[in-house]
Motif scaffolding. Structure first.
Motif, mmCIF file in Angstrom:
data_model
loop_
_atom_site.group_PDB
_atom_site.id
_atom_site.type_symbol
_atom_site.label_atom_id
_atom_site.label_comp_id
_atom_site.label_asym_id
_atom_site.label_seq_id
_atom_site.Cartn_x
_atom_site.Cartn_y
_atom_site.Cartn_z
ATOM 1 N N SER A 55 0.832 -1.199 0.000
ATOM 2 C CA SER A 55 0.000 0.000 0.000
ATOM 3 C C SER A 55 0.875 1.260 0.000
ATOM 4 C CB SER A 55 -0.928 -0.030 1.216
ATOM 5 O OG SER A 55 -1.682 1.155 1.300
ATOM 6 N N GLN A 56 1.956 1.197 0.816
ATOM 7 C CA GLN A 56 2.864 2.343 0.870
ATOM 8 C C GLN A 56 3.587 2.556 -0.475
ATOM 9 O OE1 GLN A 56 5.519 1.776 4.152
ATOM 10 N NE2 GLN A 56 3.896 1.977 5.730
ATOM 11 N N SER A 59 1.373 4.248 -2.958
ATOM 12 C CA SER A 59 1.221 5.668 -2.632
ATOM 13 C C SER A 59 2.478 6.459 -3.024
ATOM 14 C CB SER A 59 0.945 5.811 -1.140
ATOM 15 O OG SER A 59 0.904 7.186 -0.773
#
Length: 822
Positions: A55-56, A59
């Motif tokens: 997820s990081q 992003s």
């Protein structure tokens, strides 16, 4: 964020680092088998952590793209700004350059508009140049004014006034001005090195020209007075009017006074004096002579002929001779009265005439170089002129010449002093002499023996020669006559080495080659193969002309050819010995011994080192004389060999006949038929030698021939023969007496001293023949004395008493006695 940081972030993860971190992590969590129970829990935590990181990552990727887009926009903005700033910088630089160029003056670009600075610089430069030109012109103007004033000062003097130092005060002012300018103007340097300013050179020449003008003013008075005395015709001074003589003497003395003042103030530097410089009044008197000389010998008149140099040489000689009395009686008195006591008037006048000839020779010689005969004729006339002038008493002592203490080199030095001109003359003489030599050698009667020498040039009353030898001698003497007047020993030596000695060397080589040819034709190979060297002139296949070369080298005809070579050699040898004692060649050889350069020249020609001792104890022709002597001895050797070989060949049949057991000698009167041929051949050869050769050569040849034949007969007929009967011994004695009688008759008294002198070479054979023919008590006494204990002196006395001759040794007498068959 920097670009490097962005690159690092965009780089893919490292599998190696991940694996390494995983291993480290597992090693730290699981130390034993019991720790595996918590593996499931740990796996769940890892999955959870992976989801969080994914997820990081999504992003951060979104943020990265936005950041990259923002950076590109910012970079483009900065790039456009930089381009604008660069353009502005270049525009500012162009504006600054344009402004700078407008401030500077330009002298080359005509399109550039004028500026104040430029105009000022141009005007300043022009002003400087004009000031320099003005000063230069003022110097020249002042010098010319001083020159005119100095000349006018002399011109304004009355003819009767005396010229003093005050009379040339203006000239001294000119000298001082020139010296001042020369001191102020230092030498300048340029690409060519140190040079003197042209203004200084001009002023120095102006000083010399001014003095020449002053001389000319005073000289005009002397020329006018000399014309009243009918100069340049021979002057009859006694019959001249008193006022004319007084005017002449006054003008003459004035010029001498002017010369003394010129020497005092150094009007003409010593380095500016030429061969035309001398006593001023005599220089003036030569001027009308020079004009006449130029009129007759430098124009288009018939007297100016290149083939008649003797005309202008004789013209100058006549002038010097015709005016000698006037110079010695009148001019010498005037010169001495003016203080020039060390000057001889006639010699100085004659010396000033010589430049006329020097100029004439320098003008005419280049045109004569392509014509060797005219060139040589001019040189001979120049040498003759020098000799005639020296005989008149001319020399440089007592003249104003720079080298008055040295010997006068002669007017011929104008030609001979230039190496290229002397070399051209030397080459022409060499070519002419070589042509004469070939003409002599090629003549039909070149090798004819002659004794018609009425002048006895060789110094030997009985020495004969061939026509070629006599003509070669005359040719060499002609060359000597041509170069003997040369004053320089260097020139004489070069003539000797390159013209004279080659004639003698070529003639010697010609004789040597004839001896080589004779030996080749008469060699054992030719005798073994008759006709091998015969000459065949083929006309058709079945027609030819054969010349038997054996006939050219046998009999009297063969000896005749050898005698021609011998007498030619001996004649030239005697001539060279006589030349070597002549004063001309003695002086030349002494000069060679004293001067190292001449010795080196001789050594180079001889191609062998020559010591000083050898030079001083030798003569010019010693080397050639020795070579001719060697060749003469060689010719004599061949003559002796030829005669002896032919006689010995004729004796073969006779010796074979008497060696036969059946041979029995006849009565005392009859001569063996086999002996007649060699006897007759020897008599013929001796008769020819007596008629052809001088007595001393005939004597030498006869002794050698007779000694060899005597030894040959002694060995073959007595010593190395079997037993000899008494009758055979008497026959041998008769033959020996016949040989001696034949020689006596053949020589016809040429030796002098009668038969006894003819017998000398035959004494051993004659003694042996008398021993072999001895008999009775005489033989017994000889045998007892030889084989007994008799002393040597008593034995010789006994042999002489019984035989009349004692030339053989005791051992040889014993051998001969043992050959006698009792």
């Amino acid at each position: 964020m920097t670009s490097q940081q962005i690159i690092d972030l965009l780089a893919p993860p490292s599998t190696k680092d991940a694996n390494q971190d995983t291993v480290l992590f597992l090693n730290s969590k699981f130390h034993s088998l019991e720790d595996l129970d918590g593996l499931e829990t740990l796996l769940q935590d890892a999955e959870r952590r992976d989801n969080e990181l994914a997820s990081q990552f999504s992003s951060s990727e979104t943020e990265l793209k936005a950041l990259i887009k923002e950076s590109k926009g910012s970079a483009q903005s900065h790039f456009e700004t930089a381009q604008e700033l660069s353009l502005q910088r270049h525009l500012l630089a162009d504006e600054l350059e344009e402004l700078y160029q407008k401030l500077l003056p330009s002298f080359d670009d005509e399109q550039v508009s004028s500026s104040l600075l430029k105009d000022i610089e141009i005007l300043h430069r022009n002003l400087t140049e004009l000031e320099d030109i003005k000063g230069y012109v003022q110097i020249i103007e002042h010098g010319l004014q001083l020159s005119d004033v100095a000349t006018q000062e002399i011109r304004s003097l009355p003819p009767s006034s005396t010229i003093t130092i005050a009379s040339i005060a203006k000239f001294q002012n000119l000298q001082a001005f020139a010296s001042k300018v020369s001191s102020a103007c230092s030498s300048v340097s340029d690409a060519a090195g140190k040079q003197t300013l042209n203004v200084v050179v001009f002023l120095n020449k102006l000083v010399e020209r001014t003095w020449s003008n002053i001389k000319k003013v005073v000289s005009e008075r002397l020329l006018t007075a000399a014309e009243q005395l009918h100069w340049p015709m021979p002057v009859d001074y006694v019959t001249a009017r008193q006022n004319e003589r007084a005017t002449f003497e006054r003008a003459f003395i004035s010029l001498l006074e002017l010369q003394k003042l010129g020497d005092q103030v150094n009007a003409i530097p010593a380095e500016s004096l030429t061969e035309r410089s001398g006593l001023y009044p005599l220089e003036v008197l030569v001027q009308p002579v020079a004009l006449r000389f130029k009129y007759h010998f430098e124009g288009t008149r018939q007297t100016n002929r290149p083939d008649k140099p003797e005309w202008y040489f004789t013209h100058v000689l006549n002038i010097a001779h015709d005016h000698r009395a006037f110079m010695e009686a009148i001019v010498q008195r005037l010169i001495s009265s003016a203080g020039f006591d060390d000057i001889n008037a006639w010699r100085e006048f004659t010396r000033l005439l010589l430049p006329l000839l020097s100029r004439k020779l320098n003008q005419s010689i280049p045109a004569l170089l392509p014509h060797p005969s005219l060139f040589a004729h001019t040189i001979y006339q120049a040498l003759s002129f020098d000799s005639s002038l020296v005989e008149e008493g001319f020399e440089l002592t007592g003249t104003c010449a720079k080298d008055a203490d040295e010997k006068w080199p002669g007017i011929s030095d104008v030609i001979l002093g230039r190496d290229d001109w002397f070399g051209a003359w030397l080459e022409g003489e060499r070519a002419f002499t070589e042509g004469q030599y070939h003409e002599i050698i090629s003549s039909s009667d070149a090798w004819k023996i002659t004794d018609d020498d009425p002048e006895n040039q060789s110094g030997n009353l009985e020495l004969k020669s061939t026509n070629s030898a006599r003509r070669i001698k005359d040719l060499v003497e002609q060359v000597t006559d041509r170069y003997s007047p040369l004053p320089s020993f260097v020139h004489r030596t070069r003539f000797l080495l390159f013209v004279q000695l080659p004639i003698l060397e070529n003639y010697r080589d010609r004789i040597s080659s004839s001896l080589d040819a004779f030996e080749t034709l008469s060699s054992a190979l030719v005798r073994a193969v008759p006709g091998a060297l015969s000459v065949t002139l083929g006309v058709k296949d079945d027609t030819s002309v054969n010349v038997d070369t054996r006939r050219l080298t046998t009999g009297v005809e063969g000896v005749q050819r050898l005698c021609k070579a011998l007498v030619s050699c001996r004649f030239v040898e005697a001539a060279m010995e006589g030349w070597g004692e002549e004063m001309f060649f003695v002086e030349l050889w002494n000069a060679i011994s004293d001067q190292s350069d001449l010795r080196a020249m001789i050594q180079d020609k001889l191609a062998s080192p020559v010591s000083i001792a050898e030079v001083t104890q030798s003569t010019v022709f010693k080397d050639q004389v020795e070579k001719y002597q060697q060749m003469g001895r060689r010719a004599e050797d061949i003559i002796v060999q030829q005669v002896c070989v032919e006689v010995e060949a004729g004796l073969k049949l006779h010796l074979s006949a008497i060696s036969s057991p059946e041979y029995a000698p006849g009565d005392d009167i009859a001569v063996s038929q086999t002996l007649l041929a060699p006897i007759a051949l020897l008599s013929t050869h001796l008769s020819y030698l007596k008629e052809t050769l001088p007595q001393h050569i005939v004597t030498v040849l006869y002794r050698r021939i007779a000694s060899r034949l005597s030894e040959h007969i002694l060995q073959r007929q007595i010593l190395y023969r079997g037993a000899v009967t008494l009758e055979q011994g008497k026959g041998i004695l008769a033959e020996c007496e016949l040989w001696i009688e034949t020689c006596h008759m053949g020589l016809g008294g040429a030796l002098g001293g009668g038969r006894n002198r003819v017998e000398v070479p035959w004494l051993k054979l004659l003694q042996a023949a008398r021993l072999i023919a001895s008999e009775g008590e005489s033989r017994d006494r000889i045998s007892d004395a030889t084989s007994g204990a008799t002393s040597q002196d008593d034995w010789e006395a006994t042999i002489t008493d019984l035989v009349g001759i004692c030339e053989l040794s005791r051992e040889e007498v014993g051998r001969i006695l043992r050959r006698q068959q009792l």
